[in-house]
Scaffold this active site. Structure first.
Site, PDB file in Angstrom:
ATOM      1  N   CYS A 153       9.503  42.496   8.966  1.00 59.92           N
ATOM      2  CA  CYS A 153       9.222  43.836   9.481  1.00 59.92           C
ATOM      3  C   CYS A 153       7.869  43.879  10.183  1.00 59.92           C
ATOM      4  O   CYS A 153       7.728  44.487  11.255  1.00 59.92           O
ATOM      5  CB  CYS A 153       9.269  44.862   8.352  1.00 59.92           C
ATOM      6  SG  CYS A 153       8.165  44.518   6.968  1.00 59.92           S
ATOM      7  N   HIS A 193       0.423  47.711   3.584  1.00 57.86           N
ATOM      8  CA  HIS A 193       1.880  47.718   3.465  1.00 57.86           C
ATOM      9  C   HIS A 193       2.343  48.509   2.253  1.00 57.86           C
ATOM     10  O   HIS A 193       1.768  48.418   1.164  1.00 57.86           O
ATOM     11  CB  HIS A 193       2.372  46.268   3.356  1.00 57.86           C
ATOM     12  CG  HIS A 193       3.803  46.061   3.709  1.00 57.86           C
ATOM     13  ND1 HIS A 193       4.840  46.518   2.923  1.00 57.86           N
ATOM     14  CD2 HIS A 193       4.381  45.442   4.768  1.00 57.86           C
ATOM     15  CE1 HIS A 193       5.985  46.188   3.480  1.00 57.86           C
ATOM     16  NE2 HIS A 193       5.733  45.533   4.607  1.00 57.86           N
TER      17      HIS A 193
END
Length: 457
Positions: A262, A289
């Site tokens: 991602c 994150h």
């Protein structure tokens, strides 16, 4: 053409049945500057058209009628190509397809697997050239099928799925918006013969992350009925593809490919644009994150020391290979980027901080304008988003379809040094990128099969 709001609304409403028919009957996806025109939302169409005030919506409506009357099938049609063409029929004739669909098998049904299903089976959306045929999972409980359906329908992060999900216990299937999806129970890929379920020449997407090298994923490829494999994690000994950047590197010989991570998908398109315009001497990527399912909710043993500490209570320093992985899509950046990560107590949406030393001097305005232009280009509109919202926070980007969104108000430049902040929905934005890659692979597989059949004939 200038339209009042009500005129535009009326024209958008008139397009809904045409787009629905194109998707439902012909599996044709219509795009404008890279954005899909959806049949499920007038507001969605209005939003797209608002970004293109120069459009003659009467002409757009006529083009949709022409597409519907043509032989275009199982394909993606770009409106810009038709608007500028004098011979629309000739362009559409090149979109003709024999109707071949590539069956898709999802191996694993966790966070990414369920979002891939949501994206593929969205009402008003079509995924040309492919259809979801089966999902392979380990049986977790006695009411496993009902539980899988419930997890697909109800999601704490992404909300209630706007679609119909039914359970067929007799045939061990889920019925999603009318499409039957077989649930195959297996604890090992070597156990499954897909042809015995009527599935052949399929594209398999491994969402488990359990196998990341060619030998491990070859077990899928060697099963009857599987032609190609996509890994939804960084892969070894295979091409790592960031759609929109290096997807043209895929050949028919690439039977196993990775969709990278991602974070790699979030930063690579932006880095590619900056490398082309300014050149990148060196840099560091720090990703802040959202915590993920591989961390512990409370302190406990974990193979990654810090990931064993409570995810909901700590900022957790950890590693990321995303910066190094960028060079697999942009070879000119080999050895130029370092990276690290901090997991934080939010359930979804992350931000990457790009600290870059450029080869030539830049300015905030120059970088922002460059990336804003890229965000509305047909080539990168799905990969690069642009935000100039003064009060933007992470939750605003839940459900974003772009791989990464530049926070333009945070861009900082001093001479050759630039710092950029890139938001990304590390679940749904990434899943949209995976589906784009799947569409491309499915269409090339269909073409290859057609060619084989022609040779056989």
């Amino acid at each position: 053409m200038t339209n009042t709001w009500l005129q535009t609304l009326s024209q958008a409403e008139s397009m809904i049945p045409l787009l629905g028919q194109l998707g439902r009957e012909k599996s044709v996806k219509v795009q404008l500057a890279g954005k899909t025109l959806m049949a499920d939302s007038v507001t969605g169409l209005m939003t797209v058209f608002d970004q293109h005030p120069e459009l003659d919506l009467v002409q757009v409506h006529q083009l949709l009628e022409q597409i519907l009357a043509s032989n275009a099938e199982q394909s993606i049609v770009e409106l810009e190509a038709l608007i500028t063409e004098s011979d629309v029929a000739a362009v559409l004739s090149n979109q003709a397809n024999d109707g071949t669909e590539t069956p898709v098998v999802l191996y694993g049904f966790g966070r990414i697997g369920r979002l891939l299903v949501r994206r593929m089976c969205t009402l008003g959306h079509t995924t040309p050239g492919m259809a979801l045929a089966a999902i392979v999972v380990r049986k977790a409980c006695d009411n496993d099928l009902s539980k899988r359906a419930s997890l697909l329908k109800y999601d704490t992060v992404h909300g209630v799925y706007d679609g119909l999900v039914k359970v067929d216990e007799v045939n061990q299937s889920l019925i999603i918006n009318g499409s039957v999806v077989k649930i195959i129970y297996a604890s090992d890929p070597a156990e499954v013969n897909y042809q015995s379920y009527g599935i052949d020449h399929a594209l398999l997407v491994d969402n488990t992350g359990r196998w990341r090298d060619r030998d491990g994923l070859n077990v899928h490829l060697n099963r009857p009925g599987i032609d190609r494999v996509v890994l939804t994690a960084p892969g070894k000994e295979m091409k790592n593809i960031v759609f929109g950047v290096n997807d043209n590197d895929i050949t028919e010989d690439d039977r196993i490919v990775s969709a990278a991570s991602c974070t790699t998908n979030a930063i690579t398109p932006i880095l590619s644009v900056l490398e082309d315009r300014f050149g990148i001497e060196s840099g560091h990527v720090e990703t802040v994150h959202a915590y993920t399912n591989d961390q512990n909710l409370i302190d406990n043993i974990h193979k990654g020391d810090r990931r064993g500490r409570a995810a909901g209570m700590n900022m957790v320093m950890t590693e990321t290979g995303a910066a190094k992985a960028v060079s697999k899509a942009i070879p000119s950046l080999e050895g130029k980027l370092s990276g690290s990560a901090i997991r934080v107590p939010v359930i979804n949406v992350s931000i990457a901080v790009l600290s870059l030393n450029l080869k030539s001097a830049a300015s905030v305005d120059a970088i922002n304008q460059l990336l804003k232009n890229a965000s509305i280009s047909p080539e990168l509109t799905g990969q690069i988003g642009y935000s100039d919202c003064a009060d933007a926070v992470s939750s605003d980007f839940i459900g974003s379809q772009q791989a990464g969104i530049l926070d333009s108000l945070s861009t900082k430049v001093r001479g050759n040094q630039a710092i950029l902040y890139v938001w990304y929905d590390n679940e749904y934005g990434y899943s949209c990128q995976v589906v784009r890659l799947m569409e491309k692979l499915a269409q090339t597989t269909a073409v290859a099969l057609t060619q084989l059949e022609d040779k056989a004939a």
